[in-house]
Design a protein around this motif. Structure first.
Motif, short mmCIF file in Angstrom:
data_model
loop_
_atom_site.label_atom_id
_atom_site.label_comp_id
_atom_site.label_asym_id
_atom_site.label_seq_id
_atom_site.Cartn_x
_atom_site.Cartn_y
_atom_site.Cartn_z
N LYS A 1 12.84 -7.88 75.30
CA LYS A 1 11.44 -8.40 74.44
C LYS A 1 11.87 -9.72 74.11
O LYS A 1 13.10 -10.17 74.23
CB LYS A 1 11.62 -7.61 73.14
CG LYS A 1 10.84 -6.33 73.18
CD LYS A 1 10.91 -5.94 71.65
CE LYS A 1 10.21 -4.44 71.70
NZ LYS A 1 10.24 -3.87 70.22
N PRO A 2 11.04 -10.48 74.01
CA PRO A 2 9.40 -10.41 74.23
C PRO A 2 8.95 -10.12 75.76
O PRO A 2 9.61 -10.76 76.55
CB PRO A 2 8.88 -11.33 73.43
CG PRO A 2 9.42 -12.64 73.82
CD PRO A 2 10.89 -12.10 73.73
N VAL A 3 7.80 -9.60 75.90
CA VAL A 3 7.24 -9.40 77.23
C VAL A 3 5.70 -9.79 77.00
O VAL A 3 5.22 -9.27 75.99
CB VAL A 3 6.97 -8.27 77.76
CG1 VAL A 3 6.48 -8.01 79.15
CG2 VAL A 3 8.88 -7.68 77.98
N PHE A 4 5.32 -10.87 77.86
CA PHE A 4 3.86 -11.12 77.60
C PHE A 4 3.06 -11.08 78.87
O PHE A 4 3.72 -11.32 79.78
CB PHE A 4 3.91 -12.65 77.23
CG PHE A 4 4.30 -13.32 75.95
CD1 PHE A 4 3.69 -12.73 74.84
CD2 PHE A 4 5.80 -13.66 75.63
CE1 PHE A 4 4.20 -13.15 73.72
CE2 PHE A 4 6.07 -13.91 74.61
CZ PHE A 4 5.48 -13.59 73.43
N THR A 5 1.86 -10.48 78.62
CA THR A 5 1.03 -10.29 79.86
C THR A 5 -0.12 -11.23 79.70
O THR A 5 -0.71 -11.39 78.68
CB THR A 5 0.58 -8.73 79.92
OG1 THR A 5 1.51 -7.87 79.78
CG2 THR A 5 -0.40 -8.71 81.10
N GLY A 6 -0.37 -11.99 80.94
CA GLY A 6 -1.54 -12.96 80.64
C GLY A 6 -1.78 -13.68 82.03
O GLY A 6 -0.98 -13.46 83.17
N GLY A 7 -2.29 -14.87 82.03
CA GLY A 7 -2.58 -15.71 82.94
C GLY A 7 -1.18 -16.51 83.35
O GLY A 7 -0.34 -16.71 82.37
N MET A 8 -1.16 -16.68 84.59
CA MET A 8 0.08 -17.93 85.24
C MET A 8 -0.66 -18.62 86.07
O MET A 8 -1.76 -18.31 87.12
CB MET A 8 1.09 -17.18 85.68
CG MET A 8 1.89 -17.69 86.80
SD MET A 8 3.30 -16.89 87.21
CE MET A 8 3.62 -17.69 88.92
N VAL A 9 -0.39 -20.06 86.24
CA VAL A 9 -0.79 -20.83 87.02
C VAL A 9 0.31 -21.54 87.85
O VAL A 9 1.13 -22.18 87.06
CB VAL A 9 -2.07 -21.56 86.59
CG1 VAL A 9 -1.61 -22.56 85.27
CG2 VAL A 9 -2.78 -22.55 87.50
#
Ligand code: FAD
Length: 393
Positions: free
Chosen positions: A219-227
Motif C-alpha cells: 500500500k498505497p496503490v493508485f489507479t488512474g491516468g499516466m502520461v
C-alpha cells in the motif's frame, strides 16, 4: 501600539480561512502576506477552476507521520461546510470523478469569496509585507515586518509549502517552528512528476490508465491516468504515488489494471494466429506497444512467436518496474510533504503545545492530501480549527 487579538501570516487558503473565522468570532484580526495579492496558489489551482474540495475527504486520504492527527479538524469542518460557503456566494460548481468539486467558471471566485468573508469579518489585510522574525514574551507576540512591528495575542502561521517558488513560496513556518523548538518532518516535493534516467521522449504525450505502487510496498496503490513526458512520467496515478516515494525506490506499474495480460494475449494468439505483435495489446497506445514489444517479439506472426517471449511481455505489462532517478522537484510539485511535526500541535486547535497562542496550519504542517481537492480541504479545516481557537483565547 495596537495589540491585535490574532495575526495570521500567509493570505493563502488556510490563512484566509483562519482570519475570516477569527474575525467572525469577534477577534480583531490582521492578515499579513509578502505577496501583492492573496491566494495566488488558489488562482492557479485545478487548471484555473480550483478543485476546492473532495466530498470523500477524511483522514484516510492524507499522508502524515501521524496519520490520524488530521481526523479531528476534518471531522469538524467537512467538505459540505465549504460547499455551503461556495453556494452562499452563488459560485456555480460541478463534480468531476471521485467527489472532486470544481468551480464552473474560475478559481478567482474562490479567492474573491475568501477575501469578502475576511472583509465582512473586519479582517485587515497587510499585503507586500515581509516578515523577518517572531518574538514571544510569554504573553504577547511581536512580529518584525517590513511595515514595522506588529503585536498580537495569538499568531497563526499559514505560509504554505515550498512548491512553485516563483509564486513566493518560503519555509517561514518551518523556520519559526524550529525557532520555537518544534520538530519538523523533513520536507520533500510531493504530487510531482518523476524523472527517468532513460526516458522515452518519443512517447511524450502518450497516456493510459494504470495502477501505480512502489516495489516492496503493498500500500498505497493508485489507479488512474499516466502520461509520458519528455523527461519521465506524470499523470494522476503517478503524482499520487510520488507522495510516498523515497529516493532509490522503484515504481511498479500495471498497464492493464484488472486484467491478466497473459490471458488477453493468449486469446489474441488463438483467435488471430496470423496477426503480428502489436495485435496483442490493442487496448494500449500503439506507440507504447512498440516500445514494450521491442527486443521481445520479432516480425513473425503470433503463431510462430515463442510462448516464453509472450509470457515475458505479459509479465511486463502487468508489472512494469521503472526506476526514477528523481522528481521534477518543487518547480513542478503540486505540494510539499512533511513539515511541522504534528506531535507538537493540538489536533483539536492546531495550537503549538508548548507555546500557547501560536498556531500552525495548512500545507506547512505534516499533513499531505491526495490529489483531488484534499489539500484545500485540509487548508480550510485546519484554518477554521485555529481561527476558532485563537478567537476564543
Ligand atoms: P498557500 O495557499 O500556498 O498560502 C501560503 C501564503 O503564504 C501565500 O499567500 C504566500 O504568499 C504566503 N507566504 C509564504 N511565505 C511567506 C512569508 N515568508 N511571509 C509572508 N507571507 C508568506 N489543492 C487542491 O486541493 N486542489 C487543487 O485543485 C489544487 N491545485 C493545485 C495546483 C497547483 C499548480 C499547485 C501548486 C497546488 C495545487 N493545490 C491544489 C495545492 C494547494 O494549492 C495547497 O495545498 C494550498 O494552497 C495550501 O494552502 P496554504 O494556505 O497552506 O498555503
Amino acid at each position: 501600539m495596537t495589540v491585535w487579538d490574532v495575526a495570521v501570516i500567509g493570505a493563502g487558503a488556510a490563512g484566509m480561512m483562519a482570519a475570516a473565522t477569527a474575525g467572525q468570532r469577534g477577534a480583531t484580526t490582521i492578515l499579513l502576506d509578502h505577496a501583492d495579492q492573496p491566494g495566488r496558489k488558489i488562482l492557479i489551482s485545478g487548471g484555473g477552476r480550483c478543485n476546492f474540495t473532495n466530498l470523500k475527504a477524511d483522514w484516510t486520504h492524507y499522508r502524515s507521520e501521524n496519520p490520524r492527527f488530521c481526523r479531528s479538524a476534518l471531522a469538524r469542518y467537512r467538505p459540505r461546510d465549504f460547499l455551503s460557503l461556495v453556494e452562499k456566494h452563488r459560485i456555480r460548481w460541478h463534480e468531476k470523478e471521485d467527489g472532486q468539486l470544481f468551480c464552473d467558471e474560475s478559481a478567482r471566485q474562490i479567492v474573491t469569496m475568501l477575501e469578502d468573508e475576511c472583509l465582512a469579518a473586519g479582517v485587515q489585510f497587510q499585503l507586500e509585507c515581509s516578515l523577518s522574525d517572531i518574538r514571544h514574551d510569554g504573553y504577547i507576540f511581536t512580529l518584525d515586518t517590513s511595515w514595522g512591528a506588529v503585536q498580537a495575542r495569538s499568531v497563526i502561521l499559514a505560509t504554505g509549502g515550498l512548491s512553485i517558488p516563483k509564486l513566493g513560496a518560503t519555509d517561514f513556518t518551518l523556520k519559526m517552528a524550529r525557532q520555537f523548538g518544534l520538530r519538523v518532518v523533513p520536507p520533500a516535493p510531493a504530487l510531482v512528476p518523476f524523472l527517468l534516467e532513460e526516458p522515452w521522449p518519443d512517447l511524450a504525450g502518450v497516456s493510459l490508465q494504470v495502477t501505480a505502487a512502489l516495489v516492496g510496498q503493498k500500500k498505497p496503490v493508485f489507479t488512474g491516468g499516466m502520461v509520458f513526458t519528455h523527461r519521465g512520467v506524470s499523470g494522476p496515478a503517478i503524482l499520487q504515488i510520488s507522495s510516498w516515494w523515497e529516493s532509490g525506490q522503484a515504481l511498479r506499474l500495471n498497464l492493464l489494471p484488472g486484467q491478466d495480460a497473459h490471458e488477453v494475449m493468449r486469446a489474441v494468439c488463438q483467435q488471430r494466429p496470423k496477426a503480428h505483435a502489436p495485435a496483442l495489446l490493442e487496448a494500449l497506445p500503439s506507440r507504447l506497444v512498440r516500445v514494450l514489444v521491442a527486443g521481445k517479439l520479432d516480425e513473425r506472426p503470433l503463431a510462430e512467436q515463442p510462448g516464453k517471449a509472450i509470457r515475458a511481455l505479459a509479465a511486463q505489462v502487468n508489472d512494469w518496474v521503472l526506476n526514477p532517478v528523481g522528481t521534477e522537484g518543487y518547480l513542478k510539485a503540486e505540494v510539499m510533504r512533511g513539515g511541522v511535526d504534528t506531535r507538537d500541535l493540538s489536533s483539536q486547535t492546531m495550537e503549538v503545545r508548548t507555546v500557547p497562542g501560536l498556531y500552525m496550519v495548512g500545507e506547512a504542517v505534516d499533513v499531505t492530501g491526495w490529489l483531488g481537492g484534499y489539500n484545500f480541504q485540509w487548508a480550510w479545516a485546519s484554518g477554521v480549527a485555529a481561527g476558532q481557537s485563537a478567537a476564543e483565547r
